[in-house]
Design an enzyme around this catalytic site. Structure first.
Site, PDB file in Angstrom:
ATOM      1  N   GLY A   1       0.802  -1.222   0.000  1.00 13.22           N
ATOM      2  CA  GLY A   1       0.000   0.000   0.000  1.00 13.22           C
ATOM      3  C   GLY A   1       0.836   1.274   0.000  1.00 13.22           C
ATOM      4  O   GLY A   1       0.358   2.323   0.430  1.00 13.22           O
ATOM      5  N   ARG A   2       2.056   1.176  -0.460  1.00 13.48           N
ATOM      6  CA  ARG A   2       2.974   2.333  -0.511  1.00 13.48           C
ATOM      7  C   ARG A   2       3.309   2.867   0.886  1.00 13.48           C
ATOM      8  O   ARG A   2       3.766   4.004   1.014  1.00 13.48           O
ATOM      9  CB  ARG A   2       2.399   3.482  -1.377  1.00 13.48           C
ATOM     10  CG  ARG A   2       2.051   3.073  -2.798  1.00 13.48           C
ATOM     11  CD  ARG A   2       3.303   2.652  -3.569  1.00 13.48           C
ATOM     12  NE  ARG A   2       3.018   2.303  -4.937  1.00 13.48           N
ATOM     13  CZ  ARG A   2       2.959   1.031  -5.391  1.00 13.48           C
ATOM     14  NH1 ARG A   2       3.153   0.003  -4.579  1.00 13.48           N
ATOM     15  NH2 ARG A   2       2.721   0.798  -6.658  1.00 13.48           N
ATOM     16  N   LEU A   3       3.098   2.025   1.922  1.00 14.06           N
ATOM     17  CA  LEU A   3       3.431   2.446   3.292  1.00 14.06           C
ATOM     18  C   LEU A   3       4.816   1.914   3.639  1.00 14.06           C
ATOM     19  O   LEU A   3       5.005   1.104   4.544  1.00 14.06           O
ATOM     20  CB  LEU A   3       2.353   1.949   4.265  1.00 14.06           C
ATOM     21  CG  LEU A   3       0.977   2.569   3.985  1.00 14.06           C
ATOM     22  CD1 LEU A   3      -0.115   1.907   4.800  1.00 14.06           C
ATOM     23  CD2 LEU A   3       1.023   4.069   4.287  1.00 14.06           C
TER      24      LEU A   3
END
Ligand SMILES: Cc1cc2nc3c(=O)[nH]c(=O)nc-3n(C[C@H](O)[C@H](O)[C@H](O)COP(=O)(O)O)c2cc1C
Length: 214
Positions: free
Chosen positions: A192-194
């Site tokens: 999630g691009r985290l």
């Protein structure tokens, strides 16, 4: 907006291969050497290749891939032509960046710092270890200069092969640079691009370690 040559917005990669919850290393060089070793173990393509960023005296950045040839406790060494574009820019500003990307481990490491030439002895030593064709190439190629055609280069190769039938001396304009980073960022891709991003910033001789948002 002009026509698309290709559509890239639907190319999505999920990063799931690791995490960086804890900072294990107080020393970023030990951290880097561990990630470098793991890139080797996973057979990442060219794990020692990195993007070297330099800047011209009027502030124009430029980048190119080079190979890390030594990893020291204080920095990384690369070899190149001192008269090349990068060499000229380094003579104007000794501030550089280095970027490693290891796709197979979903990791990147960013470094920023200063660069300096290594000793003549070290350059001699490394040059002597290179294959003959690369040694001849270092004489024949006036790296980054405009040339009329391929034949010009081939003729210069022939010329230097005849000039140095046995041992090839190191050209004075060819040698090593040592990058001494004062900033590192270790990036591990997450879902999630985290992503995880851990930074090291050198203050005097101590490293300040902190996390930044993805
Ligand atoms: C995988 C790879 C490794 C490279 N390694 C080096 C290197 O170690 N030294 C070098 O001078 N050029 C290397 N090159 C070529 C550089 O990318 C670049 O074309 C050259 O250094 C000239 O750059 P400049 O005109 O900005 O000085 C490499 C290129 C690739 C694709």
């Amino acid at each position: 907006m002009t026509d698309h040559l290709d559509k890239t917005r639907n190319q999505r990669t999920d990063f799931t291969k690791g995490s960086l919850d804890q900072v294990k290393h107080p020393d970023p060089f030990l951290f880097f050497s561990e990630w470098y070793r793991e890139a080797h173990e996973k057979n990442c393509a060219d794990p020692h290749a990195f993007v070297l960023g330099t800047v011209s005296k009027d502030g124009q950045p430029s980048s190119r891939i080079v190979y890390m040839r030594e990893l020291l406790a204080e920095g990384i060494i690369l070899y190149t032509n001192y008269h090349s574009r990068k060499g000229k820019e380094i003579s104007e500003s000794n501030k550089v960046s280095a970027l490693f990307y290891w796709d197979c481990n979903e990791r990147q490491v960013r470094m920023e710092g200063e660069i300096e030439k290594v000793s003549e002895e070290l350059s001699d030593d490394y040059f002597a270890s290179r294959p003959r064709i690369s040694q001849i190439g270092a004489w024949a190629s006036e790296q980054s200069q405009e040339i009329p055609d391929r034949a010009t280069l081939d003729e210069r190769v022939k010329y230097f092969e005849e000039k140095y039938p046995e041992k090839v001396p190191r050209p004075p304009h060819w040698g090593g640079y040592l990058i001494k980073p004062n900033y590192f960022e270790f990036w591990q891709g997450r879902l999630g691009r985290l992503h995880d991003r851990i930074c090291y910033e050198k203050n005097d001789s101590a490293w300040k370690i902190f996390r930044i948002a993805p």
